[in-house]
Design a protein around this motif. Sequence first.
Motif, PDB file in Angstrom:
ATOM      1  N   GLU A 179     -12.336  72.563  -2.423  1.00  0.00           N
ATOM      2  CA  GLU A 179     -11.563  71.429  -2.942  1.00  0.00           C
ATOM      3  C   GLU A 179     -11.567  70.305  -2.104  1.00  0.00           C
ATOM      4  O   GLU A 179     -11.610  68.970  -2.431  1.00  0.00           O
ATOM      5  N   PHE A 180     -11.067  70.585  -0.786  1.00  0.00           N
ATOM      6  CA  PHE A 180     -10.979  69.548   0.301  1.00  0.00           C
ATOM      7  C   PHE A 180     -12.141  68.729   0.292  1.00  0.00           C
ATOM      8  O   PHE A 180     -12.288  67.728   0.644  1.00  0.00           O
ATOM      9  N   ALA A 181     -13.230  69.603   0.699  1.00  0.00           N
ATOM     10  CA  ALA A 181     -14.596  69.260   1.152  1.00  0.00           C
ATOM     11  C   ALA A 181     -15.191  68.211  -0.346  1.00  0.00           C
ATOM     12  O   ALA A 181     -15.457  67.024  -0.195  1.00  0.00           O
ATOM     13  N   LEU A 182     -14.882  68.666  -1.564  1.00  0.00           N
ATOM     14  CA  LEU A 182     -15.223  67.997  -2.525  1.00  0.00           C
ATOM     15  C   LEU A 182     -14.290  66.582  -2.758  1.00  0.00           C
ATOM     16  O   LEU A 182     -15.092  65.527  -3.155  1.00  0.00           O
ATOM     17  N   GLY A 183     -13.091  66.945  -2.483  1.00  0.00           N
ATOM     18  CA  GLY A 183     -12.460  65.620  -2.359  1.00  0.00           C
ATOM     19  C   GLY A 183     -12.652  64.586  -1.364  1.00  0.00           C
ATOM     20  O   GLY A 183     -12.452  63.596  -1.538  1.00  0.00           O
ATOM     21  N   LEU A 184     -13.310  65.023  -0.278  1.00  0.00           N
ATOM     22  CA  LEU A 184     -13.762  64.150   0.906  1.00  0.00           C
ATOM     23  C   LEU A 184     -14.990  63.188   0.094  1.00  0.00           C
ATOM     24  O   LEU A 184     -15.537  62.384   0.882  1.00  0.00           O
TER      25      LEU A 184
ATOM     26  N   ALA B 284      -6.224  52.658   2.872  1.00  0.00           N
ATOM     27  CA  ALA B 284      -4.982  52.934   2.189  1.00  0.00           C
ATOM     28  C   ALA B 284      -4.229  53.927   2.488  1.00  0.00           C
ATOM     29  O   ALA B 284      -4.410  55.229   2.746  1.00  0.00           O
ATOM     30  N   ALA B 285      -2.947  53.522   2.768  1.00  0.00           N
ATOM     31  CA  ALA B 285      -1.942  54.445   3.603  1.00  0.00           C
ATOM     32  C   ALA B 285      -1.685  55.555   2.968  1.00  0.00           C
ATOM     33  O   ALA B 285      -1.836  56.742   3.505  1.00  0.00           O
ATOM     34  N   GLN B 286      -1.467  55.631   1.670  1.00  0.00           N
ATOM     35  CA  GLN B 286      -1.279  56.875   0.730  1.00  0.00           C
ATOM     36  C   GLN B 286      -2.251  57.939   1.151  1.00  0.00           C
ATOM     37  O   GLN B 286      -2.182  59.190   1.514  1.00  0.00           O
ATOM     38  N   SER B 287      -3.586  57.352   0.911  1.00  0.00           N
ATOM     39  CA  SER B 287      -4.676  58.483   0.980  1.00  0.00           C
ATOM     40  C   SER B 287      -4.920  58.845   2.305  1.00  0.00           C
ATOM     41  O   SER B 287      -5.532  59.942   2.657  1.00  0.00           O
ATOM     42  N   ASP B 288      -4.768  57.996   3.321  1.00  0.00           N
ATOM     43  CA  ASP B 288      -4.853  58.313   4.857  1.00  0.00           C
ATOM     44  C   ASP B 288      -3.956  59.352   5.077  1.00  0.00           C
ATOM     45  O   ASP B 288      -4.379  60.460   5.666  1.00  0.00           O
ATOM     46  N   GLU B 289      -2.641  59.183   4.574  1.00  0.00           N
ATOM     47  CA  GLU B 289      -1.659  60.340   4.992  1.00  0.00           C
ATOM     48  C   GLU B 289      -2.087  61.573   4.278  1.00  0.00           C
ATOM     49  O   GLU B 289      -1.972  62.657   4.973  1.00  0.00           O
ATOM     50  N   ALA B 290      -2.264  61.535   3.060  1.00  0.00           N
ATOM     51  CA  ALA B 290      -2.588  62.760   2.184  1.00  0.00           C
ATOM     52  C   ALA B 290      -3.936  63.389   2.999  1.00  0.00           C
ATOM     53  O   ALA B 290      -3.829  64.478   3.110  1.00  0.00           O
ATOM     54  N   TYR B 291      -4.921  62.770   3.504  1.00  0.00           N
ATOM     55  CA  TYR B 291      -6.024  63.274   4.052  1.00  0.00           C
ATOM     56  C   TYR B 291      -5.732  64.043   5.476  1.00  0.00           C
ATOM     57  O   TYR B 291      -6.110  65.100   5.339  1.00  0.00           O
TER      58      TYR B 291
ATOM     59  N   PHE C 154     -15.838  68.094   8.189  1.00  0.00           N
ATOM     60  CA  PHE C 154     -14.935  67.186   7.382  1.00  0.00           C
ATOM     61  C   PHE C 154     -14.986  65.580   7.894  1.00  0.00           C
ATOM     62  O   PHE C 154     -14.854  64.788   6.801  1.00  0.00           O
ATOM     63  N   THR C 155     -14.689  65.713   9.103  1.00  0.00           N
ATOM     64  CA  THR C 155     -14.683  64.294   9.748  1.00  0.00           C
ATOM     65  C   THR C 155     -16.184  63.533   9.540  1.00  0.00           C
ATOM     66  O   THR C 155     -16.120  62.501   9.055  1.00  0.00           O
ATOM     67  N   LEU C 156     -17.135  64.296   9.601  1.00  0.00           N
ATOM     68  CA  LEU C 156     -18.406  63.707   9.293  1.00  0.00           C
ATOM     69  C   LEU C 156     -18.691  63.025   7.790  1.00  0.00           C
ATOM     70  O   LEU C 156     -18.832  62.103   7.778  1.00  0.00           O
ATOM     71  N   CYS C 157     -18.057  64.016   7.106  1.00  0.00           N
ATOM     72  CA  CYS C 157     -18.254  63.740   5.469  1.00  0.00           C
ATOM     73  C   CYS C 157     -17.381  62.370   5.185  1.00  0.00           C
ATOM     74  O   CYS C 157     -17.989  61.451   4.479  1.00  0.00           O
ATOM     75  N   ARG C 158     -16.397  62.580   5.925  1.00  0.00           N
ATOM     76  CA  ARG C 158     -15.542  60.957   5.671  1.00  0.00           C
ATOM     77  C   ARG C 158     -16.205  59.972   6.093  1.00  0.00           C
ATOM     78  O   ARG C 158     -16.177  58.701   5.436  1.00  0.00           O
ATOM     79  N   GLU C 159     -16.658  59.954   7.476  1.00  0.00           N
ATOM     80  CA  GLU C 159     -17.258  58.960   8.037  1.00  0.00           C
ATOM     81  C   GLU C 159     -18.558  58.363   7.371  1.00  0.00           C
ATOM     82  O   GLU C 159     -18.953  57.392   6.931  1.00  0.00           O
ATOM     83  N   TRP C 160     -19.193  59.445   6.956  1.00  0.00           N
ATOM     84  CA  TRP C 160     -20.508  59.191   6.243  1.00  0.00           C
ATOM     85  C   TRP C 160     -20.290  58.381   4.922  1.00  0.00           C
ATOM     86  O   TRP C 160     -20.912  57.608   4.638  1.00  0.00           O
TER      87      TRP C 160
ATOM     88  N   PRO D   9     -29.606  59.245  -5.825  1.00  0.00           N
ATOM     89  CA  PRO D   9     -28.346  58.707  -4.725  1.00  0.00           C
ATOM     90  C   PRO D   9     -26.970  59.149  -5.459  1.00  0.00           C
ATOM     91  O   PRO D   9     -26.731  59.200  -6.575  1.00  0.00           O
ATOM     92  N   SER D  10     -26.163  59.457  -4.332  1.00  0.00           N
ATOM     93  CA  SER D  10     -24.906  60.056  -4.623  1.00  0.00           C
ATOM     94  C   SER D  10     -24.116  59.060  -5.314  1.00  0.00           C
ATOM     95  O   SER D  10     -23.927  58.034  -4.540  1.00  0.00           O
ATOM     96  N   SER D  11     -23.298  59.193  -6.117  1.00  0.00           N
ATOM     97  CA  SER D  11     -22.234  58.319  -6.499  1.00  0.00           C
ATOM     98  C   SER D  11     -20.714  58.747  -5.963  1.00  0.00           C
ATOM     99  O   SER D  11     -19.718  58.156  -6.467  1.00  0.00           O
ATOM    100  N   ARG D  12     -20.565  59.936  -5.177  1.00  0.00           N
ATOM    101  CA  ARG D  12     -19.163  60.248  -4.847  1.00  0.00           C
ATOM    102  C   ARG D  12     -18.914  59.437  -3.423  1.00  0.00           C
ATOM    103  O   ARG D  12     -19.615  58.949  -2.776  1.00  0.00           O
ATOM    104  N   ARG D  13     -17.682  59.334  -3.630  1.00  0.00           N
ATOM    105  CA  ARG D  13     -17.036  58.534  -2.515  1.00  0.00           C
ATOM    106  C   ARG D  13     -15.736  59.036  -1.979  1.00  0.00           C
ATOM    107  O   ARG D  13     -15.106  59.686  -2.629  1.00  0.00           O
ATOM    108  N   THR D  14     -15.370  58.870  -0.633  1.00  0.00           N
ATOM    109  CA  THR D  14     -14.057  59.163  -0.313  1.00  0.00           C
ATOM    110  C   THR D  14     -12.997  58.057  -0.528  1.00  0.00           C
ATOM    111  O   THR D  14     -13.298  56.898  -0.843  1.00  0.00           O
ATOM    112  N   PRO D  15     -11.697  58.494  -0.787  1.00  0.00           N
ATOM    113  CA  PRO D  15     -10.980  57.428  -1.085  1.00  0.00           C
ATOM    114  C   PRO D  15     -10.813  56.396  -0.141  1.00  0.00           C
ATOM    115  O   PRO D  15     -11.176  56.791   1.324  1.00  0.00           O
TER     116      PRO D  15
END
Length: 396
Positions: A92-97, A134-141, A61-67, A124-130
Motif C-alpha cells: 500500500e505504501f509503495a503504491l501510495g508513493l 505540501a506539509a501535510q503529505s510530507d509529514e504523513a509520508y 521507497f525514496t527512489l520512487c518518491r524522487e522518481w 507513460p505512467s500517470s501515477r504521481r507522488t503527492p
Amino acid sequence: MKSILIVDDKTENLYLLQALLQGKGYRVQTAANGEEALAAARAEAPDLVITDILMPVMDGFTLCREWRQDASLAPIPFVFYTATYTEKHDEEFALGLGADLFLVKPMEPDAMIAEIERILARGPSSRRTPAAGAAQSDEAYLRQYNEVLVHKLEDKVADMERANAELRALDMMKNTLLMNVTHELRTPLLVVKGYAELIGSGRSGPITETISHQCVAMRNNVDRLLHTISNLIFLADPASAEKTRSVETLDLGEVLEIAIECVRMKAGEKGVEVRREGEPITLKGDRNELLTAVFNLLDNAVKFTPGGGIVTVSTGREAGTARVVVADTGIGIAAEEQQRIFENFYQVDSSTTRRSGGLGLGLGIVRTIAERHGGRIELASATGKGSTFTLILSAG
Ligand code: ADP
C-alpha cells in the motif's frame, strides 16, 4: 528495443533478472542503489524501472518518491520487485508513493515477463507522488516511511539473529570435528613415537648406528606433528582449553628445561647453540600452556636461526612480573611485519618452497596464553640481527 533499469544491491539478484530480461529481448541497465539508479536514468532514460526496497545509500521507497517528483522521469513506469519481509502495508505504501506495480518474489519468469509487458503496453505512467512541499503529505509520508522501514529492519535483525545462531551451531560442529580428528591423529602418533624410542634405545634388540639415527629422525618428525596438532586443538576450541586448565604453583625453570629438551635435537642438527640463563622462578600458572608457549617461541628461534647462531632462554623478575626471554641471533623480523606475525596463519614467508615448516599459529597461541596468565608478549627485532621475544607473566 525497450530498455529496463534494474536496481538491487545484491549482484546475484541483478544478474538473474538481467539474464531473464535480456533473454526476452530487453536492453538492461543496472544500478546498486537508488542514487545510482537516478544518475543512470537521468543520463539515459529507460522505458521502465524495476527496483528492490532495502538498499544502502538510497532505498527503493525514496527512489520512487524522487522518481515521481522529477518531471523527466515521472512518466516512466515504476515497478517494485522485492521479497524482503513483504507485508500488505508495504505494498500500500509503495503504491501510495506512485509505483505502478508491486511484485513479490519469487515469481515464475513467464508471469513476471507478462506483468512487465502489460505495464509497458499501457504507455507513460500517470501515477504521481503527492506534491512535494505540501506539509501535510510530507509529514504523513515521513511517518509512514519510518514505520514501514523500522518494521522491515526489525524483521531483518530477526533474520540475521537466526543466521547468526545457525553459524554458531556450524562453528561448534566444525570445532568438534577438528577436535575429534586431531585426537584421533594424536593417539596413533604417540604409539609410533613410543616404538621409535624403544627401537632407537636398543632395548628391543641390537641396532646399528644408522638405525639409531633413523629412529631419531622418526621421533623428531612425530614430535613436530604432535606439536602442530596441539596448536590446532588450542585454536579449534579455546573454550574447552579454558575448561581443562589447571593452575598450580610451578617451577618455571622446570618448564623451560622440558621445552629446551624438545628442541635440543633439532638445534644440534642445525648447529644452533641453546643457552639457559637467569634466576629460578616459581609462579602460579598452567604447566601445559606455559610449556606450549615457551616451546613455540623456542621452536621458532631455532627454526629461524642459521647454523652457528645462538638461542638464549633466560628468566627474570621485573616490576611484579615474571619474564621469560627467548633471544636468537637469527634472520630477524622487519618492523612492518612485527604486528602481523601474531595473527593466526600469518607467516612472513609463506611460500610453499620455504623450508621452515609450521602453520603460522604458534605466536597467536603464545599471545593467548600470555593473556591467560595476566600478561603479554613483547618483541624486539631487526632484520638480519635476530629477535627477542619476552613473555611477561603475572608473578602472583
Ligand atoms: P610458524 O612458525 O608456524 O610459521 P608462528 O605464528 O610461530 O608460525 O610465527 C609466525 C611467523 O613469524 C613465522 O612464520 C616467521 O615468519 C615469523 N617468526 C616467528 N618467530 C621468529 C623468529 N624467532 N625469527 C624470525 N622470524 C620469526
